[in-house]
Design a protein around this motif. Structure first.
Motif, PDB file in Angstrom:
ATOM      1  N   ILE A 100       0.856  -1.188   0.000  1.00 38.02           N
ATOM      2  CA  ILE A 100       0.000   0.000   0.000  1.00 38.02           C
ATOM      3  C   ILE A 100       0.890   1.234   0.000  1.00 38.02           C
ATOM      4  O   ILE A 100       1.710   1.408   0.902  1.00 38.02           O
ATOM      5  CB  ILE A 100      -0.924   0.024   1.239  1.00 38.02           C
ATOM      6  CG1 ILE A 100      -1.780  -1.243   1.297  1.00 38.02           C
ATOM      7  CG2 ILE A 100      -1.791   1.276   1.234  1.00 38.02           C
ATOM      8  CD1 ILE A 100      -2.539  -1.419   2.600  1.00 38.02           C
ATOM      9  N   GLU A 101       0.730   2.080  -1.005  1.00 36.07           N
ATOM     10  CA  GLU A 101       1.404   3.376  -1.029  1.00 36.07           C
ATOM     11  C   GLU A 101       0.508   4.381  -0.320  1.00 36.07           C
ATOM     12  O   GLU A 101      -0.709   4.403  -0.560  1.00 36.07           O
ATOM     13  CB  GLU A 101       1.593   3.861  -2.466  1.00 36.07           C
ATOM     14  CG  GLU A 101       2.722   3.225  -3.201  1.00 36.07           C
ATOM     15  CD  GLU A 101       2.917   3.861  -4.563  1.00 36.07           C
ATOM     16  OE1 GLU A 101       4.061   4.206  -4.872  1.00 36.07           O
ATOM     17  OE2 GLU A 101       1.934   3.993  -5.317  1.00 36.07           O
ATOM     18  N   THR A 102       1.086   5.218   0.509  1.00 42.21           N
ATOM     19  CA  THR A 102       0.267   6.170   1.253  1.00 42.21           C
ATOM     20  C   THR A 102       1.033   7.447   1.562  1.00 42.21           C
ATOM     21  O   THR A 102       2.264   7.469   1.529  1.00 42.21           O
ATOM     22  CB  THR A 102      -0.263   5.546   2.559  1.00 42.21           C
ATOM     23  OG1 THR A 102      -1.205   6.410   3.155  1.00 42.21           O
ATOM     24  CG2 THR A 102       0.853   5.239   3.525  1.00 42.21           C
ATOM     25  N   ARG A 103       0.280   8.470   1.851  1.00 49.66           N
ATOM     26  CA  ARG A 103       0.818   9.737   2.377  1.00 49.66           C
ATOM     27  C   ARG A 103      -0.337  10.459   3.061  1.00 49.66           C
ATOM     28  O   ARG A 103      -1.285  10.882   2.409  1.00 49.66           O
ATOM     29  CB  ARG A 103       1.392  10.601   1.268  1.00 49.66           C
ATOM     30  CG  ARG A 103       2.016  11.885   1.823  1.00 49.66           C
ATOM     31  CD  ARG A 103       2.836  12.601   0.767  1.00 49.66           C
ATOM     32  NE  ARG A 103       3.554  13.696   1.362  1.00 49.66           N
ATOM     33  CZ  ARG A 103       3.125  14.958   1.354  1.00 49.66           C
ATOM     34  NH1 ARG A 103       1.981  15.271   0.774  1.00 49.66           N
ATOM     35  NH2 ARG A 103       3.839  15.898   1.913  1.00 49.66           N
ATOM     36  N   HIS A 109      -2.747   9.295   5.114  1.00 57.54           N
ATOM     37  CA  HIS A 109      -4.024   8.589   5.011  1.00 57.54           C
ATOM     38  C   HIS A 109      -4.232   7.662   6.205  1.00 57.54           C
ATOM     39  O   HIS A 109      -4.642   6.509   6.029  1.00 57.54           O
ATOM     40  CB  HIS A 109      -4.075   7.747   3.726  1.00 57.54           C
ATOM     41  CG  HIS A 109      -4.127   8.536   2.477  1.00 57.54           C
ATOM     42  ND1 HIS A 109      -3.091   8.559   1.586  1.00 57.54           N
ATOM     43  CD2 HIS A 109      -5.077   9.339   1.963  1.00 57.54           C
ATOM     44  CE1 HIS A 109      -3.411   9.340   0.563  1.00 57.54           C
ATOM     45  NE2 HIS A 109      -4.608   9.827   0.772  1.00 57.54           N
ATOM     46  N   LEU A 156      -6.029   4.128   5.752  1.00 54.99           N
ATOM     47  CA  LEU A 156      -5.168   2.946   5.904  1.00 54.99           C
ATOM     48  C   LEU A 156      -5.772   1.985   6.922  1.00 54.99           C
ATOM     49  O   LEU A 156      -5.802   0.770   6.693  1.00 54.99           O
ATOM     50  CB  LEU A 156      -3.755   3.372   6.315  1.00 54.99           C
ATOM     51  CG  LEU A 156      -2.758   2.236   6.532  1.00 54.99           C
ATOM     52  CD1 LEU A 156      -2.534   1.450   5.234  1.00 54.99           C
ATOM     53  CD2 LEU A 156      -1.440   2.786   7.062  1.00 54.99           C
ATOM     54  N   VAL A 171       3.695  -1.132   3.963  1.00 55.08           N
ATOM     55  CA  VAL A 171       3.197   0.226   3.770  1.00 55.08           C
ATOM     56  C   VAL A 171       4.369   1.099   3.324  1.00 55.08           C
ATOM     57  O   VAL A 171       5.338   1.273   4.062  1.00 55.08           O
ATOM     58  CB  VAL A 171       2.570   0.776   5.068  1.00 55.08           C
ATOM     59  CG1 VAL A 171       2.147   2.230   4.890  1.00 55.08           C
ATOM     60  CG2 VAL A 171       1.382  -0.083   5.485  1.00 55.08           C
ATOM     61  N   ASP A 176       5.394   4.647   2.664  1.00 58.13           N
ATOM     62  CA  ASP A 176       4.924   5.977   3.035  1.00 58.13           C
ATOM     63  C   ASP A 176       5.786   7.048   2.369  1.00 58.13           C
ATOM     64  O   ASP A 176       6.997   7.056   2.513  1.00 58.13           O
ATOM     65  CB  ASP A 176       4.975   6.134   4.545  1.00 58.13           C
ATOM     66  CG  ASP A 176       4.265   7.373   5.033  1.00 58.13           C
ATOM     67  OD1 ASP A 176       3.930   8.246   4.209  1.00 58.13           O
ATOM     68  OD2 ASP A 176       4.044   7.470   6.250  1.00 58.13           O
ATOM     69  N   SER A 216       4.440  11.007   5.263  1.00 59.74           N
ATOM     70  CA  SER A 216       3.253  11.420   6.007  1.00 59.74           C
ATOM     71  C   SER A 216       3.621  12.269   7.219  1.00 59.74           C
ATOM     72  O   SER A 216       4.645  12.040   7.867  1.00 59.74           O
ATOM     73  CB  SER A 216       2.472  10.196   6.505  1.00 59.74           C
ATOM     74  OG  SER A 216       1.906   9.497   5.429  1.00 59.74           O
ATOM     75  N   THR A 218       0.130   7.902  10.311  1.00 58.95           N
ATOM     76  CA  THR A 218       0.169   6.727   9.435  1.00 58.95           C
ATOM     77  C   THR A 218       1.125   5.672   9.982  1.00 58.95           C
ATOM     78  O   THR A 218       0.812   4.478   9.991  1.00 58.95           O
ATOM     79  CB  THR A 218       0.563   7.135   8.003  1.00 58.95           C
ATOM     80  OG1 THR A 218      -0.447   8.010   7.485  1.00 58.95           O
ATOM     81  CG2 THR A 218       0.709   5.936   7.095  1.00 58.95           C
ATOM     82  N   GLU A 230      -5.125   0.867  -2.781  1.00 64.35           N
ATOM     83  CA  GLU A 230      -5.158   2.253  -2.337  1.00 64.35           C
ATOM     84  C   GLU A 230      -5.564   2.270  -0.866  1.00 64.35           C
ATOM     85  O   GLU A 230      -6.391   1.454  -0.445  1.00 64.35           O
ATOM     86  CB  GLU A 230      -6.214   3.057  -3.104  1.00 64.35           C
ATOM     87  CG  GLU A 230      -5.894   3.339  -4.527  1.00 64.35           C
ATOM     88  CD  GLU A 230      -6.967   4.207  -5.195  1.00 64.35           C
ATOM     89  OE1 GLU A 230      -6.620   4.847  -6.185  1.00 64.35           O
ATOM     90  OE2 GLU A 230      -8.124   4.234  -4.729  1.00 64.35           O
ATOM     91  N   PRO A 231      -5.032   3.206  -0.081  1.00 66.37           N
ATOM     92  CA  PRO A 231      -5.534   3.341   1.291  1.00 66.37           C
ATOM     93  C   PRO A 231      -7.004   3.744   1.260  1.00 66.37           C
ATOM     94  O   PRO A 231      -7.384   4.632   0.512  1.00 66.37           O
ATOM     95  CB  PRO A 231      -4.668   4.446   1.896  1.00 66.37           C
ATOM     96  CG  PRO A 231      -3.807   4.972   0.813  1.00 66.37           C
ATOM     97  CD  PRO A 231      -4.004   4.157  -0.413  1.00 66.37           C
TER      98      PRO A 231
END
Length: 170
Positions: free
Chosen positions: A6-9, A11, A15, A36, A38, A41, A45, A78-79
């Motif tokens: 999971i790519e996130t920033r 979220h 998440l 994850v 990140d 973030s 997160t 996606e988150p």
């Protein structure tokens, strides 16, 4: 069997919703690990990922997560996306008799009218993406994100549904 990436920033709440939908898969041994990635973030997160037992990669791009994955099959999400009942059977069946990528079907509550889809823009990763680690590594060298990888390939449909993550500009 399956590594989830999971790519996130920023979220953290989204998440948490996605990770909650994966718990059954972890208990049943379908989900081997969750990674994850990140992209810097400033919210909590990291705390969400840590409490859920995820491998957390700070300031990391997708390729780092793919390289760390230990499973032959990856699931890019996606988150905020949530997998619905039956997803484990569909994933296991696909991994057992297919070699190409696959996406989930949008759940009824995620389907939008045509004009709304056009105005909100296409999100290639909205239906998730199941792909082999080897394919993902090859594509990640040319494509910098999970969304770019999802956009670059065609995939068959899995016999399971996903509740698409709400549109977010974050």
């Amino acid at each position: 069997m399956l590594s989830v990436v999971i790519e996130t920033r920023n979220h953290e709440d989204a998440l948490a919703r996605t990770l909650a939908s994966l718990v059954g898969g972890a208990v049943e041994g379908v989900v081997r690990e969750v990674i994850v990635c990140d992209a810097g973030s400033s919210d909590r997160t990291h705390t969400v990922a840590d409490h859920a037992g995820c491998h957390y990669l700070a300031d990391a791009h997708l390729e780092a997560g793919i390289r760390q994955a230990r499973s032959e099959w990856l699931l890019l999400l996606e988150p905020g996306a949530r997998l619905l009942d039956g997803w484990m059977d569909a994933v296991l069946a696909h991994a057992g008799d297919a070699t190409g990528p696959a996406r989930f079907q949008r759940a009824r509550q995620s389907k939008q009218p045509f004009l709304a889809r056009i105005l909100s823009g296409r999100r290639p990763l909205a239906e998730g993406l199941m792909i082999t680690r080897r394919q993902a590594l090859s594509l990640s060298q040319r494509e910098p994100s999970a969304a770019a990888i999802a956009k670059a390939i065609t995939a068959r449909r899995l016999g399971a549904e996903i509740v698409v993550a709400p549109f977010s500009k974050g």
